[in-house]
Design a protein around this motif. Structure first.
Motif, PDB file in Angstrom:
ATOM      1  N   TRP A 106       0.835  -1.201   0.000  1.00  9.50           N
ATOM      2  CA  TRP A 106       0.000   0.000   0.000  1.00  9.50           C
ATOM      3  C   TRP A 106       0.871   1.252   0.000  1.00  9.50           C
ATOM      4  N   ALA A 107       2.087   1.153   0.501  1.00 11.35           N
ATOM      5  CA  ALA A 107       3.006   2.287   0.396  1.00 11.35           C
ATOM      6  C   ALA A 107       3.264   2.610  -1.077  1.00 11.35           C
ATOM      7  N   ASP A 108       3.394   1.581  -1.903  1.00 15.97           N
ATOM      8  CA  ASP A 108       3.531   1.797  -3.345  1.00 15.97           C
ATOM      9  C   ASP A 108       2.268   2.415  -3.924  1.00 15.97           C
ATOM     10  N   PHE A 109       1.117   1.989  -3.455  1.00 16.51           N
ATOM     11  CA  PHE A 109      -0.160   2.528  -3.932  1.00 16.51           C
ATOM     12  C   PHE A 109      -0.227   4.035  -3.687  1.00 16.51           C
ATOM     13  N   ASP A 118       2.396   5.978  -3.457  1.00 20.73           N
ATOM     14  CA  ASP A 118       3.552   6.638  -4.039  1.00 20.73           C
ATOM     15  C   ASP A 118       3.257   7.047  -5.488  1.00 20.73           C
ATOM     16  N   VAL A 119       2.724   8.257  -5.661  1.00 16.96           N
ATOM     17  CA  VAL A 119       2.323   8.707  -6.999  1.00 16.96           C
ATOM     18  C   VAL A 119       3.511   9.230  -7.816  1.00 16.96           C
ATOM     19  N   LYS A 120       4.674   9.362  -7.201  1.00 14.05           N
ATOM     20  CA  LYS A 120       5.865   9.747  -7.961  1.00 14.05           C
ATOM     21  C   LYS A 120       6.479   8.528  -8.649  1.00 14.05           C
ATOM     22  N   LYS A 121       6.648   7.480  -7.882  1.00 15.67           N
ATOM     23  CA  LYS A 121       7.200   6.261  -8.469  1.00 15.67           C
ATOM     24  C   LYS A 121       6.194   5.581  -9.389  1.00 15.67           C
ATOM     25  N   TYR A 122       4.916   5.664  -9.003  1.00 20.42           N
ATOM     26  CA  TYR A 122       3.838   5.032  -9.777  1.00 20.42           C
ATOM     27  C   TYR A 122       2.810   6.100 -10.148  1.00 20.42           C
ATOM     28  N   PRO A 123       3.097   6.915 -11.153  1.00 16.34           N
ATOM     29  CA  PRO A 123       2.210   8.036 -11.486  1.00 16.34           C
ATOM     30  C   PRO A 123       0.861   7.572 -12.033  1.00 16.34           C
ATOM     31  N   GLY A 124      -0.124   8.442 -11.854  1.00 16.41           N
ATOM     32  CA  GLY A 124      -1.454   8.155 -12.369  1.00 16.41           C
ATOM     33  C   GLY A 124      -2.508   8.267 -11.288  1.00 16.41           C
ATOM     34  N   LYS A 125      -3.744   8.299 -11.718  1.00 10.93           N
ATOM     35  CA  LYS A 125      -4.865   8.420 -10.791  1.00 10.93           C
ATOM     36  C   LYS A 125      -5.154   7.095 -10.093  1.00 10.93           C
ATOM     37  N   ARG A 126      -5.833   7.181  -8.962  1.00  8.04           N
ATOM     38  CA  ARG A 126      -6.225   6.018  -8.179  1.00  8.04           C
ATOM     39  C   ARG A 126      -7.754   5.967  -8.063  1.00  8.04           C
ATOM     40  N   THR A 127      -8.259   4.786  -7.735  1.00  5.26           N
ATOM     41  CA  THR A 127      -9.664   4.650  -7.395  1.00  5.26           C
ATOM     42  C   THR A 127      -9.790   3.811  -6.130  1.00  5.26           C
ATOM     43  N   MET A 128     -10.767   4.185  -5.292  1.00  2.00           N
ATOM     44  CA  MET A 128     -11.001   3.491  -4.031  1.00  2.00           C
ATOM     45  C   MET A 128     -12.501   3.285  -3.863  1.00  2.00           C
ATOM     46  N   PHE A 129     -12.847   2.395  -2.960  1.00  2.00           N
ATOM     47  CA  PHE A 129     -14.233   2.058  -2.651  1.00  2.00           C
ATOM     48  C   PHE A 129     -14.924   3.225  -1.945  1.00  2.00           C
ATOM     49  N   LYS A 130     -16.184   3.465  -2.288  1.00  4.07           N
ATOM     50  CA  LYS A 130     -16.973   4.485  -1.603  1.00  4.07           C
ATOM     51  C   LYS A 130     -17.578   3.890  -0.321  1.00  4.07           C
ATOM     52  N   TRP A 131     -16.730   3.275   0.449  1.00  3.43           N
ATOM     53  CA  TRP A 131     -17.075   2.600   1.691  1.00  3.43           C
ATOM     54  C   TRP A 131     -15.752   2.406   2.415  1.00  3.43           C
ATOM     55  N   MET A 132     -15.762   2.463   3.718  1.00  2.00           N
ATOM     56  CA  MET A 132     -14.470   2.511   4.419  1.00  2.00           C
ATOM     57  C   MET A 132     -13.772   1.156   4.513  1.00  2.00           C
ATOM     58  N   SER A 133     -14.502   0.054   4.332  1.00  4.76           N
ATOM     59  CA  SER A 133     -13.910  -1.272   4.493  1.00  4.76           C
ATOM     60  C   SER A 133     -12.736  -1.459   3.540  1.00  4.76           C
ATOM     61  N   GLY A 134     -11.625  -1.880   4.066  1.00  2.93           N
ATOM     62  CA  GLY A 134     -10.431  -2.089   3.262  1.00  2.93           C
ATOM     63  C   GLY A 134      -9.605  -0.833   3.088  1.00  2.93           C
ATOM     64  N   SER A 135     -10.265   0.310   2.924  1.00  3.04           N
ATOM     65  CA  SER A 135      -9.536   1.565   2.706  1.00  3.04           C
ATOM     66  C   SER A 135      -8.821   2.027   3.967  1.00  3.04           C
ATOM     67  N   LEU A 136      -9.445   1.862   5.129  1.00  2.00           N
ATOM     68  CA  LEU A 136      -8.808   2.266   6.385  1.00  2.00           C
ATOM     69  C   LEU A 136      -7.553   1.430   6.638  1.00  2.00           C
ATOM     70  N   GLU A 137      -7.678   0.126   6.419  1.00  2.00           N
ATOM     71  CA  GLU A 137      -6.534  -0.757   6.619  1.00  2.00           C
ATOM     72  C   GLU A 137      -5.406  -0.421   5.640  1.00  2.00           C
ATOM     73  N   ALA A 138      -5.776  -0.164   4.372  1.00  2.00           N
ATOM     74  CA  ALA A 138      -4.775   0.168   3.364  1.00  2.00           C
ATOM     75  C   ALA A 138      -4.009   1.434   3.747  1.00  2.00           C
ATOM     76  N   ALA A 139      -4.750   2.441   4.217  1.00  2.00           N
ATOM     77  CA  ALA A 139      -4.122   3.710   4.584  1.00  2.00           C
ATOM     78  C   ALA A 139      -3.122   3.525   5.722  1.00  2.00           C
ATOM     79  N   LEU A 140      -3.494   2.728   6.711  1.00  2.00           N
ATOM     80  CA  LEU A 140      -2.602   2.524   7.850  1.00  2.00           C
ATOM     81  C   LEU A 140      -1.362   1.732   7.459  1.00  2.00           C
ATOM     82  N   MET A 141      -1.526   0.717   6.624  1.00  2.00           N
ATOM     83  CA  MET A 141      -0.349  -0.028   6.177  1.00  2.00           C
ATOM     84  C   MET A 141       0.537   0.856   5.312  1.00  2.00           C
ATOM     85  N   ALA A 142      -0.067   1.731   4.503  1.00  2.00           N
ATOM     86  CA  ALA A 142       0.720   2.673   3.703  1.00  2.00           C
ATOM     87  C   ALA A 142       1.513   3.620   4.587  1.00  2.00           C
TER      88      ALA A 142
END
Length: 369
Positions: free
Chosen positions: A170-173, A175-199
């Motif tokens: 998720w740190a790579d997710f 990292d928009v400099k190393k991996y440029p481009g737009k992102r998409t995430m779920f319109k619900w917190m499940s999974g996104s909260l965990e991803a953010a903390l691991m990042a």
């Protein structure tokens, strides 16, 4: 699951406003985030005498459940099984219980929601004299909801851009400099909260209880790079397939479909995935009775039947014995296999049972703000 999560979000927002926990402005913010969705309920099926109604999330899950579970149980128990795909959200299950007009016998529901309702006396405790704990992955035989299958939130990515050094965390997710481009995430917190903390550097085995302040700070950091917060599996596929997003948090089933659709131009990884359980749930006072519902749940524990569901939907089996029956063709989709599970963290349903309403309110405000 399309609009079912939206309907549940609206019910939560209405409750919060009625309780005075949020003001009108926050309520309206939530409506904007949800696209002002107003279909608060669906008529659904009602059980007739001698029938058992199973509620799931519709779409391909209706024929898949029918083939894997319903037809065989109906033949063996002499009780016709119907599948209602109108979506057993927390709000819908609560509304049926409170109205006394219960139409579902067994629900394919989120264990966190189930526990929250069970603690209020609305859900039957699982009869583990009928349902076999040994046929459930360790740690997922909950008081009110035995796991029936698993799915994962994973990193999907543009393999044309990043094939030489694909994202592995998720740190790579983030990292928009190393991996440029737009992102998409779920319109619900499940999974996104965990991803953010691991990042943000939280070890996978130290995630829970989730530090929401830290998670939301990290989510805000990525927000300028979010092209869209998807609210259906089909939308998540489209965003990746059309190249609008270079990376996304997707359900592993949808990530696999878009990989197939694009001939590998989009790929995905289980690395730091968040594996979540869905569980069987019985609302108190169900028309067919608790005993019949528990017998159906026990029938569905058969490993071959769970493999049939995997092959139809990509859902990881809850019975550990099923993994040995999975053919090479489907091993990658088997998110709960020992090999794939070792790369992931398991979502903590206990935390969501206690905190989901608060987390949802905050997440919707962030998405809309």
């Amino acid at each position: 699951m399309d609009n079912h999560f939206k309907r549940d979000c609206l019910l939560v927002l209405k409750d919060k406003m009625a309780e005075g926990a949020i003001d009108r402005r926050t309520f309206l913010t939530g409506l904007v985030a949800l696209g002002a969705y107003s279909a608060m309920g669906a008529p659904g099926l009602r059980a007739a005498e001698g029938e058992l109604v199973v509620a799931n999330w519709g779409g391909d899950a209706v024929p898949a459940f029918k083939s894997a579970f319903a037809d065989g149980f109906g033949d063996s128990a002499g009780k016709a099984v119907k599948i209602d795909g109108s979506g057993p959200t927390k709000g819908a299950m609560r509304a049926q219980y409170e109205s006394g007009a219960i139409r579902w016998d067994v629900c394919d529901a989120d264990p966190g929601s189930t526990k929250a309702l069970g603690q209020k006396g609305m859900i039957e405790q699982v009869d583990y004299a009928v349902v076999d704990k040994a046929k459930i992955e360790g740690g997922f035989a909950f008081e009110f909801s035995p796991a029936n299958y698993f799915f994962s939130y994973v990193i999907a990515y543009d393999a044309k851009k990043f094939a030489g050094d694909p994202p592995k965390s998720w740190a790579d997710f983030w990292d928009v400099k190393k991996y440029p481009g737009k992102r998409t995430m779920f319109k619900w917190m499940s999974g996104s909260l965990e991803a953010a903390l691991m990042a943000d550097g939280v070890p996978a085995d130290k995630l829970y209880p989730l530090d929401m302040d830290r998670a939301f700070k990290k989510l805000e950091e990525l927000k300028p790079h979010i092209v869209s917060y998807w609210d259906s599996g089909a939308e998540s596929q489209q965003l990746m397939r059309d190249g609008e997003a270079s990376m996304g948090i997707l359900w592993h089933t949808r990530a696999n479909l878009v990989e197939t659709d694009t001939g590998g131009d989009v790929s995905w990884t289980y690395a730091q995935g968040v594996m979540a359980a869905s569980g069987w749930t019985v609302i108190k006072g169900n028309p067919a009775g608790k005993e019949a519902a528990m017998q159906f749940i026990a029938y569905c524990q058969d490993p071959a039947r769970q493999v049939a569901l995997l092959e139809a939907l990509g859902s990881g089996p809850a019975n550990p014995a099923a993994h040995a029956l999975v053919s090479d063709k489907f091993k990658r989709l088997d998110c709960s296999s020992p090999e794939n599970r070792a790369l992931q963290v398991a979502m903590d349903s206990e935390w969501y049972a206690a905190n989901s309403d608060k987390a949802l309110e905050r997440y919707l405000a962030m998405v809309a703000g």
